[in-house]
Motif scaffolding. Structure first.
Motif, PDB file in Angstrom:
ATOM      1  N   GLU A 134       1.244  -6.839   2.373  1.00  0.00           N
ATOM      2  CA  GLU A 134       0.455  -7.980   2.802  1.00  0.00           C
ATOM      3  C   GLU A 134       0.180  -8.843   1.769  1.00  0.00           C
ATOM      4  O   GLU A 134       0.316  -8.794   0.490  1.00  0.00           O
ATOM      5  CB  GLU A 134      -0.969  -7.513   3.111  1.00  0.00           C
ATOM      6  CG  GLU A 134      -1.774  -6.951   2.052  1.00  0.00           C
ATOM      7  CD  GLU A 134      -3.185  -6.298   2.440  1.00  0.00           C
ATOM      8  OE1 GLU A 134      -3.740  -7.125   3.559  1.00  0.00           O
ATOM      9  OE2 GLU A 134      -3.782  -5.483   2.023  1.00  0.00           O
ATOM     10  N   LEU A 135       0.208 -10.134   2.181  1.00  0.00           N
ATOM     11  CA  LEU A 135      -0.384 -11.456   1.280  1.00  0.00           C
ATOM     12  C   LEU A 135      -1.726 -11.334   0.958  1.00  0.00           C
ATOM     13  O   LEU A 135      -2.419 -11.146   2.149  1.00  0.00           O
ATOM     14  CB  LEU A 135       0.080 -12.774   1.612  1.00  0.00           C
ATOM     15  CG  LEU A 135       1.645 -12.980   1.850  1.00  0.00           C
ATOM     16  CD1 LEU A 135       1.751 -14.451   2.277  1.00  0.00           C
ATOM     17  CD2 LEU A 135       2.056 -13.238   0.175  1.00  0.00           C
ATOM     18  N   LEU A 136      -2.214 -11.336  -0.213  1.00  0.00           N
ATOM     19  CA  LEU A 136      -3.650 -11.224  -0.477  1.00  0.00           C
ATOM     20  C   LEU A 136      -4.324 -12.592  -0.218  1.00  0.00           C
ATOM     21  O   LEU A 136      -3.721 -13.607  -0.819  1.00  0.00           O
ATOM     22  CB  LEU A 136      -3.816 -10.902  -1.863  1.00  0.00           C
ATOM     23  CG  LEU A 136      -3.466  -9.172  -2.359  1.00  0.00           C
ATOM     24  CD1 LEU A 136      -3.715  -9.115  -3.694  1.00  0.00           C
ATOM     25  CD2 LEU A 136      -4.139  -8.145  -1.457  1.00  0.00           C
ATOM     26  N   ARG A 137      -5.131 -12.556   0.359  1.00  0.00           N
ATOM     27  CA  ARG A 137      -5.937 -13.944   0.658  1.00  0.00           C
ATOM     28  C   ARG A 137      -6.897 -14.150  -0.438  1.00  0.00           C
ATOM     29  O   ARG A 137      -7.735 -13.507  -0.590  1.00  0.00           O
ATOM     30  CB  ARG A 137      -6.555 -13.591   2.285  1.00  0.00           C
ATOM     31  CG  ARG A 137      -5.798 -13.221   3.289  1.00  0.00           C
ATOM     32  CD  ARG A 137      -4.705 -14.535   3.591  1.00  0.00           C
ATOM     33  NE  ARG A 137      -4.129 -14.030   4.686  1.00  0.00           N
ATOM     34  CZ  ARG A 137      -2.954 -14.640   5.116  1.00  0.00           C
ATOM     35  NH1 ARG A 137      -2.623 -15.913   4.589  1.00  0.00           N
ATOM     36  NH2 ARG A 137      -2.017 -14.024   5.875  1.00  0.00           N
ATOM     37  N   ALA A 197       7.201 -14.723   4.293  1.00  0.00           N
ATOM     38  CA  ALA A 197       7.502 -13.712   5.125  1.00  0.00           C
ATOM     39  C   ALA A 197       8.520 -12.683   4.877  1.00  0.00           C
ATOM     40  O   ALA A 197       8.295 -11.444   4.921  1.00  0.00           O
ATOM     41  CB  ALA A 197       7.557 -14.072   6.569  1.00  0.00           C
ATOM     42  N   ALA A 198       9.465 -13.312   4.086  1.00  0.00           N
ATOM     43  CA  ALA A 198      10.987 -12.341   3.672  1.00  0.00           C
ATOM     44  C   ALA A 198      10.130 -11.662   2.419  1.00  0.00           C
ATOM     45  O   ALA A 198      10.835 -10.409   2.342  1.00  0.00           O
ATOM     46  CB  ALA A 198      11.954 -13.275   3.369  1.00  0.00           C
ATOM     47  N   ARG A 230       0.992  -1.102  -0.010  1.00  0.00           N
ATOM     48  CA  ARG A 230       0.084  -0.014  -0.088  1.00  0.00           C
ATOM     49  C   ARG A 230       0.763   1.100   0.096  1.00  0.00           C
ATOM     50  O   ARG A 230       1.903   1.277   0.633  1.00  0.00           O
ATOM     51  CB  ARG A 230      -0.854  -0.323   1.204  1.00  0.00           C
ATOM     52  CG  ARG A 230      -1.789  -1.054   1.237  1.00  0.00           C
ATOM     53  CD  ARG A 230      -2.782  -0.980   0.183  1.00  0.00           C
ATOM     54  NE  ARG A 230      -3.846  -2.170   0.323  1.00  0.00           N
ATOM     55  CZ  ARG A 230      -4.995  -2.274  -0.429  1.00  0.00           C
ATOM     56  NH1 ARG A 230      -5.107  -1.563  -1.391  1.00  0.00           N
ATOM     57  NH2 ARG A 230      -5.803  -3.474  -0.314  1.00  0.00           N
ATOM     58  N   ALA A 231       0.480   2.274  -1.068  1.00  0.00           N
ATOM     59  CA  ALA A 231       1.187   3.231  -0.971  1.00  0.00           C
ATOM     60  C   ALA A 231       1.042   4.485   0.184  1.00  0.00           C
ATOM     61  O   ALA A 231       2.116   5.114   0.409  1.00  0.00           O
ATOM     62  CB  ALA A 231       1.002   4.241  -2.363  1.00  0.00           C
ATOM     63  N   ALA A 232      -0.271   4.267   0.670  1.00  0.00           N
ATOM     64  CA  ALA A 232      -0.292   5.284   1.931  1.00  0.00           C
ATOM     65  C   ALA A 232       0.342   5.139   3.070  1.00  0.00           C
ATOM     66  O   ALA A 232       0.686   6.175   3.679  1.00  0.00           O
ATOM     67  CB  ALA A 232      -2.150   5.027   2.217  1.00  0.00           C
TER      68      ALA A 232
END
Length: 835
Positions: free
Chosen positions: A609-612, A659-660, A602-604
């Protein structure tokens, strides 16, 4: 035993047998070999002597030995007479022998001569050197009067650095001789001193060998007073009668002229046997040294280093250009137009002498009237025992660029072909110095056999290189050329092939333009490696592009891909992730078929995050539904898609790699390429990985509403004029007045087609301003327009021809309600966004 300077670099020297009680343990030590003549001058100085004593061969040969060799008791010096290990001293193994004359060479005693040995400390640049030495007095014809073998005690396992250190009774090591005795492994003793005395004739070297064998083998005394022979290791059993035969020959020549003829014949037979054996073992040794890799250049270097200076003084190797490039070449013998690439030139001349005249890396044809051309066309060795000045000048005159006569005149020449399966891949030019023995017929046979073995290794390397090139070409042809910028998003990619056992794999990525300024982002991984996986990858990638062209929704596209894989065969299994990005609607629609999930940054707030996503089954399993998920995104967000080769580590859970990946993707970077490199570095992708890696990263810039203009047109021919006017006004408002004329013409042609072929719905005209002008015209007709070759008197069929000539890109695609015809028009200065 170390080899002399004309036999190549010194190798690990003689095998010594460090004994425990009654048991021999083999080991190796490097030896320095020095010969001193009757005047006390050095006549032979091996490479090992240079390394041990520091003087170069050019400095040592002809110099007084007493100035170079710290071997007290053998050269008439008193320097080490009081040393514990001096000859005849308390530590010497000669204490049981008859006393040697002091301060000079050992004199004959009862028809025999006695060697001397000692141990001393010597100052060197690196510090003090603990020296072990053995000296053999020589008798008979010839000027040689002393043979000295020396070794650095630090190279012997278990020898203390200081001779006086440690418990003297158990740890002391002293040199000596095993006189008239045998030892375990004596039957394996076959390496001869002639190998390390290359400047001597066979008769002279045989004389020295006979005396060494008669006087005793050099030995070491280590713990418990065990005598350990220091013996050469030739690799084949010596003939039992060899010692006696050589000794009889020497004595017969000295004392009984009548017996000399018979003894000489016997000696000649033994020397012939020795010469043949030496060449066979030379070939065996060279064969063991070459072929350590499948790299052509490295293989040639190994061959050159093996033959210079042991077999020749100069070795120049030439290969066909196609062999070096890893390509095929036409059948048949080479001719005067065939280009030969100079791969290596190895020599023992002064440095730089050959570099300017025959530089490595040059390609050239060879003149017809030269021995080199004769060798490469006949495939047979060419031997010229001595290149006279007349012949050398005649050969040199055939070459226009450089004068090679100073390099070849007076030398012995042997040209041998490098062949494999009767095909000439190249040839080697071998030259010997004028003062060295000429090449003879036996050398020609040896050189031809050497070249034949080298040719097979080269052909294996060539075929491997060819296969590598084919595999890499196939892989590269199947991977797309990704445009770094698409409507509303910037992309960057990385593809890293696996190790050489799996350089061709089934990983792929792709970006596809879709109607409505959308983009499809694809990443997939065919299970397995090799050409089959790569071929399947090409089929699946083509299928994805075909189904994306008809704007098939993500879940439905994966369903169609799964059906195709099942039709192709049971072994077709792959994972795939298909995402559609709508830069105007600011959303992602994704569907997954057993692939690892993507990462969204996210740029904000910089959060990643990994997309579920619903995992789904791999492509080819069948019978499993696929689901699509829509995710809202914001301008500047980044999407990271990759294959499992990036995150999987053998022996670790894949969650560690994911995670890495999430952590590394969140790091800011100056550009998309830098961001990809940062991910590769963070996940420690090394060259020894087994799986290939595909990485696709997209920055979702979005398209702001003010950069989009859309109108609905009635199915009325008069609307074409209105479309031209609307497009011109919008471009003027965006500050693109210079593009108005071309845009009006292109819009007119596309809208005219839509108005003529639409049925019930309105025609939609959309203009999108990014770094180019994108125009889309949609209608409810499912038939795609075709580019026609209109005749001069045809009233229709020229519209798409005009579009294809003036637009940067154009295309058509089916939609759920009909079709879309689009084109892109380049803009002056690649302006981005409205004014």
């Amino acid at each position: 035993m170390e080899r002399g300077p004309t036999h190549g670099d010194d190798l690990s020297g003689p095998v010594f047998r460090a004994s425990g009680p009654r048991e021999a343990v083999p080991g190796r030590i490097p030896l320095a070999v020095v010969v001193v003549d009757s005047r006390g001058l050095v006549s032979h100085w091996s490479t090992g002597a240079r390394r041990l004593f520091g003087a170069a061969r050019e400095e040592a040969v002809g110099a007084p030995a007493v100035d170079l060799l710290p071997v007290g008791g053998a050269l008439g010096t008193e320097e080490w007479d009081d040393h514990e290990d001096a000859p005849g001293g308390p530590g010497s193994l000669l204490r049981d022998l008859p006393e040697s004359p002091p301060h000079g060479l050992a004199a004959p005693l009862g028809g025999a001569t006695y060697p001397t040995a000692g141990r001393a400390r010597m100052a060197a640049e690196a510090g003090q050197v603990d020296l072990l030495w053995w000296a053999y007095p020589l008798v008979g014809p010839g000027t040689e009067r002393l043979l000295v073998l020396a070794a650095d005690a630090a190279t012997l396992p278990g020898v203390p650095a200081d001779p006086a250190a440690g418990p003297a009774g158990r740890q002391r090591h002293a040199p000596g001789f095993a006189l008239h005795t045998d030892f375990p492994g004596a039957g394996q003793l076959a390496r001869r001193l002639p190998e390390i005395l290359p400047n001597m004739s066979p008769r002279e070297s045989a004389r020295i060998v006979a005396q060494v064998l008669e006087l005793g083998y050099p030995v070491l005394e280590i713990s418990q007073q065990e005598r350990v022979p220091v013996t050469p290791d030739w690799g084949v059993p010596r003939r039992v009668e060899r010692h006696a035969r050589l000794l009889r020959a020497v004595r017969a020549a000295e004392h009984d002229p009548r017996a000399a003829a018979a003894a000489a014949a016997e000696l000649e037979s033994d020397l012939e046997y020795a010469a043949v054996r030496e060449r066979l073992e030379f070939l065996n040794e060279v064969s063991g040294r070459i072929g350590s890799s499948l790299d052509l250049t490295r293989t040639i270097q190994e061959v050159s280093e093996a033959v210079v200076p042991r077999f020749t003084d100069v070795a120049g190797t030439y290969l066909r250009e196609q062999v070096v490039a890893g390509e095929g070449f036409p059948d048949g013998a080479p001719d005067a137009t065939t280009l030969w690439h100079r791969v290596a030139v190895e020599h023992n001349d002064e440095p730089g002498r050959w570099d300017d005249v025959v530089p490595v890396g040059e390609s050239m044809p060879f003149p017809v009237h030269t021995p080199f051309f004769q060798c490469m066309t006949t495939g047979q060795p060419v031997l010229i025992p001595r290149l006279t000045e007349e012949l050398g000048n005649a050969i040199a005159a055939q070459f226009e660029k450089r004068d090679i006569s100073p390099l070849i005149n007076g030398r012995s020449l042997l040209v041998v072909p490098l062949k494999a399966r009767t095909v000439v891949l190249g040839f080697m030019i071998l030259l010997r110095h004028p003062e060295r023995a000429e090449f003879n017929d036996m050398d020609r046979v040896t050189g031809a056999e050497l070249a034949a073995r080298a040719g097979l290794v080269l052909d294996n390397a060539r075929m491997y290189t060819l296969q590598e090139n084919v595999a890499e070409t196939l892989q590269d042809s199947m991977l797309p050329q990704i445009a770094p910028r698409m409507p509303g998003c910037d992309t960057a990619t990385r593809y890293l092939p696996g190790t050489r056992l799996g350089r061709v794999g089934g990983d792929w990525f792709d970006t596809i333009k879709l109607p409505g300024s959308r983009s499809a982002l694809v990443v997939g991984d065919v299970m397995g490696h090799g050409l089959n996986s790569a071929a399947m990858m090409g089929q699946l990638r083509t299928a994805v592009q075909t189904m994306a062209a008809i704007d098939m929704p993500p879940a439905q596209l994966l369903r169609g891909l799964d059906d195709l894989a099942q039709r192709l065969g049971d072994t077709y299994l792959a994972t795939c992730l298909y995402a559609v990005y709508d830069p105007i609607g600011q959303r992602l629609t994704l569907a997954n078929a057993g692939h690892i999930p993507p990462v969204l940054v996210r740029a904000a707030d910089g959060r990643s995050e990994l997309l579920r996503l619903p995992t789904g089954a791999p492509i080819g399993v069948g019978g499993v539904p696929f689901e699509a998920v829509t995710v809202p995104v914001a301008p500047g967000d980044r999407l990271v898609l990759c294959t499992d080769g990036l995150v999987e580590v053998r022996g670790e859970d894949i969650g560690v790699g994911l995670a890495a990946l999430v952590e590394s993707a969140a790091h800011p970077a100056a550009s998309m390429d830098d961001a990809c490199d940062a991910v590769i570095r963070a996940l420690n992708v090394t060259d020894d990985r087994k799986d290939d890696v595909a990485l696709l990263m997209a920055r979702l810039n979005g398209i702001p509403p003010e950069s989009v203009a859309e109108w609905r047109l009635r199915l009325d021919p008069r609307e074409v004029g209105r479309a031209r006017r609307l497009a011109a006004e919008q471009l003027t408002d965006w500050g693109l007045a210079s593009a108005v004329e071309t845009a009006r013409l292109l819009v007119s042609e596309v809208v005219t087609n839509a108005v003529q072929h639409a049925h019930t719905e309105q025609v939609v005209l959309r203009l999108v301003h990014t770094d180019a002008l994108l125009c889309e015209v949609s209608d409810d007709d499912h038939a795609l327009p075709q580019l026609l070759d209109a005749a001069p008197d045809d009233a229709f069929g020229r519209g798409l021809t005009v579009v294809s000539r003036l637009a940067r890109e154009w295309g058509t695609s089916r939609t759920g309600t009909g079709k879309t015809v689009w084109f892109e028009q380049s803009l002056p200065g690649a302006c981005r966004g409205p004014r």
